[in-house]
Design a protein around this motif. Structure first.
Motif, mmCIF file in Angstrom:
data_model
loop_
_atom_site.group_PDB
_atom_site.id
_atom_site.type_symbol
_atom_site.label_atom_id
_atom_site.label_comp_id
_atom_site.label_asym_id
_atom_site.label_seq_id
_atom_site.Cartn_x
_atom_site.Cartn_y
_atom_site.Cartn_z
ATOM 1 N N THR A 248 0.830 -1.204 0.000
ATOM 2 C CA THR A 248 0.000 0.000 0.000
ATOM 3 C C THR A 248 0.866 1.257 0.000
ATOM 4 O OG1 THR A 248 -0.181 0.115 2.426
ATOM 5 C CG2 THR A 248 -1.796 -1.224 1.281
ATOM 6 N N VAL A 249 1.973 1.211 0.711
ATOM 7 C CA VAL A 249 2.894 2.352 0.721
ATOM 8 C C VAL A 249 3.491 2.574 -0.668
ATOM 9 C CG1 VAL A 249 5.114 3.174 1.615
ATOM 10 C CG2 VAL A 249 3.423 2.178 3.178
ATOM 11 N N PHE A 251 2.254 1.750 -3.657
ATOM 12 C CA PHE A 251 1.257 2.305 -4.564
ATOM 13 C C PHE A 251 0.906 3.750 -4.198
ATOM 14 C CE2 PHE A 251 -1.044 -1.640 -6.489
ATOM 15 C CZ PHE A 251 0.070 -1.870 -7.273
ATOM 16 N N GLY A 252 0.692 3.999 -2.904
ATOM 17 C CA GLY A 252 0.236 5.316 -2.484
ATOM 18 C C GLY A 252 1.262 6.413 -2.691
ATOM 19 N N ILE A 253 2.540 6.107 -2.478
ATOM 20 C CA ILE A 253 3.589 7.125 -2.599
ATOM 21 C C ILE A 253 4.070 7.240 -4.042
ATOM 22 C CG2 ILE A 253 5.858 7.841 -1.788
ATOM 23 C CD1 ILE A 253 3.560 7.960 0.277
ATOM 24 N N GLN A 254 4.232 6.109 -4.718
ATOM 25 C CA GLN A 254 4.718 6.124 -6.095
ATOM 26 C C GLN A 254 3.799 6.939 -6.998
ATOM 27 O OE1 GLN A 254 3.377 2.870 -8.233
ATOM 28 N NE2 GLN A 254 4.999 2.813 -9.760
ATOM 29 N N VAL A 341 13.020 -0.969 -5.669
ATOM 30 C CA VAL A 341 12.931 -1.945 -4.591
ATOM 31 C C VAL A 341 11.469 -2.248 -4.253
ATOM 32 C CG1 VAL A 341 13.572 -2.458 -2.202
ATOM 33 C CG2 VAL A 341 15.150 -1.195 -3.678
ATOM 34 N N GLY A 342 10.594 -1.257 -4.409
ATOM 35 C CA GLY A 342 9.195 -1.444 -4.058
ATOM 36 C C GLY A 342 8.480 -2.485 -4.899
ATOM 37 N N THR A 343 9.034 -2.810 -6.070
ATOM 38 C CA THR A 343 8.379 -3.814 -6.919
ATOM 39 C C THR A 343 8.351 -5.189 -6.271
ATOM 40 O OG1 THR A 343 10.486 -4.225 -8.062
ATOM 41 C CG2 THR A 343 8.978 -2.642 -9.070
ATOM 42 N N VAL A 344 9.167 -5.423 -5.255
ATOM 43 C CA VAL A 344 9.160 -6.730 -4.598
ATOM 44 C C VAL A 344 7.815 -7.011 -3.946
ATOM 45 C CG1 VAL A 344 9.964 -6.013 -2.308
ATOM 46 C CG2 VAL A 344 10.598 -8.264 -3.185
ATOM 47 N N GLY A 408 8.270 8.856 8.209
ATOM 48 C CA GLY A 408 8.517 8.172 9.472
ATOM 49 C C GLY A 408 7.297 7.400 9.948
ATOM 50 N N ALA A 409 6.118 7.984 9.764
ATOM 51 C CA ALA A 409 4.884 7.283 10.139
ATOM 52 C C ALA A 409 4.701 6.019 9.313
ATOM 53 C CB ALA A 409 3.688 8.224 9.958
ATOM 54 N N LEU A 410 5.048 6.078 8.020
ATOM 55 C CA LEU A 410 4.933 4.901 7.166
ATOM 56 C C LEU A 410 5.888 3.792 7.610
ATOM 57 C CD1 LEU A 410 4.633 6.509 3.604
ATOM 58 C CD2 LEU A 410 2.801 5.726 5.112
ATOM 59 N N VAL A 411 7.104 4.157 7.972
ATOM 60 C CA VAL A 411 8.073 3.160 8.426
ATOM 61 C C VAL A 411 7.566 2.464 9.681
ATOM 62 C CG1 VAL A 411 10.376 2.858 9.423
ATOM 63 C CG2 VAL A 411 10.082 4.252 7.361
ATOM 64 N N LEU A 412 7.019 3.237 10.615
ATOM 65 C CA LEU A 412 6.509 2.649 11.853
ATOM 66 C C LEU A 412 5.349 1.698 11.585
ATOM 67 C CD1 LEU A 412 6.611 5.730 14.260
ATOM 68 C CD2 LEU A 412 8.181 3.782 14.184
ATOM 69 N N MET A 413 4.585 1.949 10.521
ATOM 70 C CA MET A 413 3.480 1.058 10.171
ATOM 71 C C MET A 413 3.969 -0.279 9.617
ATOM 72 S SD MET A 413 1.034 3.889 8.324
ATOM 73 C CE MET A 413 0.167 2.617 7.399
ATOM 74 N N GLN A 414 5.140 -0.280 8.971
ATOM 75 C CA GLN A 414 5.631 -1.483 8.301
ATOM 76 C C GLN A 414 6.506 -2.364 9.175
ATOM 77 O OE1 GLN A 414 6.873 -0.346 3.977
ATOM 78 N NE2 GLN A 414 6.628 1.579 5.096
ATOM 79 N N LEU A 415 7.148 -1.790 10.162
ATOM 80 C CA LEU A 415 8.083 -2.560 10.988
ATOM 81 C C LEU A 415 7.436 -3.724 11.733
ATOM 82 C CD1 LEU A 415 10.492 0.148 12.462
ATOM 83 C CD2 LEU A 415 11.014 -1.645 10.785
ATOM 84 N N PRO A 416 6.233 -3.584 12.317
ATOM 85 C CA PRO A 416 5.656 -4.717 13.058
ATOM 86 C C PRO A 416 5.494 -5.976 12.212
ATOM 87 C CG PRO A 416 4.495 -2.707 13.614
ATOM 88 C CD PRO A 416 5.412 -2.365 12.477
ATOM 89 N N GLY A 417 5.043 -5.831 10.957
ATOM 90 C CA GLY A 417 4.875 -7.009 10.105
ATOM 91 C C GLY A 417 6.180 -7.728 9.856
ATOM 92 N N LEU A 418 7.262 -6.963 9.673
ATOM 93 C CA LEU A 418 8.569 -7.570 9.444
ATOM 94 C C LEU A 418 9.068 -8.266 10.704
ATOM 95 C CD1 LEU A 418 10.626 -7.762 7.119
ATOM 96 C CD2 LEU A 418 11.708 -5.696 8.031
ATOM 97 N N ILE A 419 8.883 -7.628 11.842
ATOM 98 C CA ILE A 419 9.331 -8.223 13.108
ATOM 99 C C ILE A 419 8.535 -9.486 13.420
ATOM 100 C CG2 ILE A 419 9.455 -7.858 15.603
ATOM 101 C CD1 ILE A 419 9.980 -4.876 14.972
ATOM 102 N N TRP A 420 7.212 -9.420 13.246
ATOM 103 C CA TRP A 420 6.371 -10.589 13.529
ATOM 104 C C TRP A 420 6.690 -11.747 12.581
ATOM 105 C CZ3 TRP A 420 1.420 -7.107 13.781
ATOM 106 C CH2 TRP A 420 1.411 -6.447 15.020
ATOM 107 N N PHE A 421 7.036 -11.432 11.350
ATOM 108 C CA PHE A 421 7.398 -12.492 10.414
ATOM 109 C C PHE A 421 8.632 -13.241 10.899
ATOM 110 C CE2 PHE A 421 10.208 -13.838 6.973
ATOM 111 C CZ PHE A 421 9.399 -14.754 6.321
ATOM 112 N N VAL A 422 9.657 -12.501 11.300
ATOM 113 C CA VAL A 422 10.892 -13.137 11.768
ATOM 114 C C VAL A 422 10.609 -14.006 12.995
ATOM 115 C CG1 VAL A 422 13.180 -12.699 12.740
ATOM 116 C CG2 VAL A 422 12.355 -11.314 10.825
ATOM 117 N N ARG A 423 9.795 -13.516 13.902
ATOM 118 C CA ARG A 423 9.492 -14.290 15.111
ATOM 119 C C ARG A 423 8.686 -15.544 14.774
ATOM 120 N NH1 ARG A 423 7.069 -10.508 19.699
ATOM 121 N NH2 ARG A 423 7.229 -12.524 20.779
ATOM 122 N N ARG A 424 7.716 -15.413 13.860
ATOM 123 C CA ARG A 424 6.908 -16.570 13.494
ATOM 124 C C ARG A 424 7.742 -17.631 12.790
ATOM 125 N NH1 ARG A 424 3.114 -12.794 11.792
ATOM 126 N NH2 ARG A 424 3.722 -13.154 9.620
#
Length: 439
Positions: A248-249, A251-254, A341-344, A408-424
């Protein structure tokens, strides 16, 4: 494009190919699949990407014509995403019931009507409604392409072929930059939308005329049951929790705010901004193809696509941190890296298409698009509201801190998903090739 691989070959394919079988028994050659299936639907995706991102190039003209604030500009442009999202449920059902070719013609004609209305709009409200109609009409372009391709291409080939499809979308986004800028030397933005309306109608007729009969893969399950199966599938839930917000980031920013950042913070003139947008959108082409090739290459070595996605998301967040830090050594490089990089984030379509039954691919793409484009609407509109909290200078430029806070707000929104993925993944790795059976 090679001939489709028969289902019997799936047992000898790499892990990504062990997904549910598709109806691939087809008399069409690889060349026929390219000409009759891939190319027409890819043109629809090309047009959708062009019209989604064209406001980034037209922003100075639209602001001058209507005296728009950042919040209004964000709302006007993001109306495409909201309408796109609203189209997903009915379009997904229609794709699974009637097939992509029969769905695309009326949808593209509706997009053409929206483009005509945008060309004739005189007020902010009229343009807002017209932009929403365009998004509604283009709401099935990517889904229909994914549905058509996944019906004729073996699962093992989906990463690269869908990478090519996303690359065609990158071409459309690139066409919304320098080519549109050149076209504006011969017509105004209203005339441009008249041509886009004609293109929508022509592509719709082309798809309807060329597309072969779709292999039957209709699901007997009702909407609620099918959607529940999609959302509860472990692969869908894991990829959504990791990649959804970054997508979403992206698409929305690009589609708007990269151009405004280049103008307000980097202080580049309009010609330079358009050129850098062109380079960034062209980078989407190479990024999409590279992601598809890397996914296939790592799959042959036992590395799941979700792992590739996680590495890409981490890199994408790193690029955004450079925006937060206002990394001055190369503003140009940052703007291109964001789209490259966003194309990933497009890899989630491949993971879902490989992991769910063929009868549900349309509705699976529906679920993804519904979430992605609602999120893109919120990102694009919300980013403008955050930037609008600051006052512009005498030339109308908003200060760098406004964009730093927004990124900065966008980065804070994305970090939890990355952290939770690593833990899972450390506790309970998910097998992405298992899928429920629906009848």
């Amino acid at each position: 494009m090679r001939d489709p691989i028969p289902p019997s070959a799936s047992s000898a394919a790499p892990p990504a190919a062990s997904a549910p079988e598709r109806n691939l028994a087809s008399p069409l050659s690889g060349r026929a699949v390219f000409v009759l299936v891939f190319l027409p639907f890819a043109l629809g995706h090309f047009l959708s990407s062009l019209m989604r991102t064209v406001n980034a190039t037209l922003a100075p003209q639209l602001v001058a014509a209507l005296a728009l604030t950042p919040g209004q500009l964000g709302l006007l442009t993001s109306a495409f995403f909201l309408a796109f999202a609203l189209a997903q449920l009915p379009v997904g059902m229609a794709l699974d019931r009637w097939g992509p070719a029969k769905v695309q013609l009326p949808m593209l004609l509706l997009a053409g009507v929206g483009a005509l209305a945008f060309a004739g709009g005189q007020t902010f409200g009229q343009l807002l409604v017209a932009r929403a109609v365009i998004g509604l009409g283009l709401g099935g372009c990517f889904m229909s392409a994914v549905k058509a391709i996944s019906s004729w291409i073996a699962p093992a080939r989906l990463p690269s072929v869908q990478g090519y499809l996303i690359a065609v979308g990158g071409l459309g986004a690139a066409a919304a930059t320098l080519p549109v800028r050149l076209a504006l030397q011969y017509m105004d933005w209203r005339g441009l939308f008249l041509w886009l309306a004609a293109a929508a109608a022509i592509i719709g007729l082309l798809i309807r005329a060329l597309s072969p009969p779709q292999p039957s893969a209709a699901s007997k399950a009702g909407l609620r049951e099918a959607m529940r199966a999609v959302y509860r599938h472990p692969a869908f839930r894991e990829v959504a929790s990791l990649v959804l917000i970054p997508h979403t980031v992206f698409f929305g920013i690009q589609g708007l705010w990269i151009s405004r950042w280049l103008s307000d913070v980097a202080r580049y003139p309009d010609d330079a901004v358009t050129y850098l947008l062109y380079l960034g959108m062209a980078a989407v082409i190479f990024g999409a193809i590279a992601v598809g090739m890397i996914t296939e290459w790592t799959g042959r070595r036992g590395i799941a696509p979700i792992t590739v996605a996680a590495a890409g998301v981490a890199l994408f967040v790193g690029v955004q941190l450079a925006f937060v830090c206002n990394w001055r050594p190369s503003y140009q490089l940052l703007s291109v890296l964001f789209t490259l990089v966003g194309t990933v984030t497009g890899i989630e379509y491949t993971i879902v298409a490989q992991s769910l039954p063929g009868a549900l691919t349309g509705r699976a793409a529906t679920c993804l698009n519904l979430l992605i484009f609602i999120g893109a609407f919120a990102v694009q509109a919300g980013f403008g509201l955050v930037v609008g909290c600051w006052r512009p200078d005498l030339l109308g430029h908003y200060p760098a801190p406004a964009y730093q806070v927004a990124f900065g707000a966008l980065v804070l929104m994305q970090l939890p998903g990355l952290i939770w993925f690593v833990r899972r993944r450390r506790r309970n790795p998910v097998k992405l090739n298992s899928c429920p059976t629906i009848s």
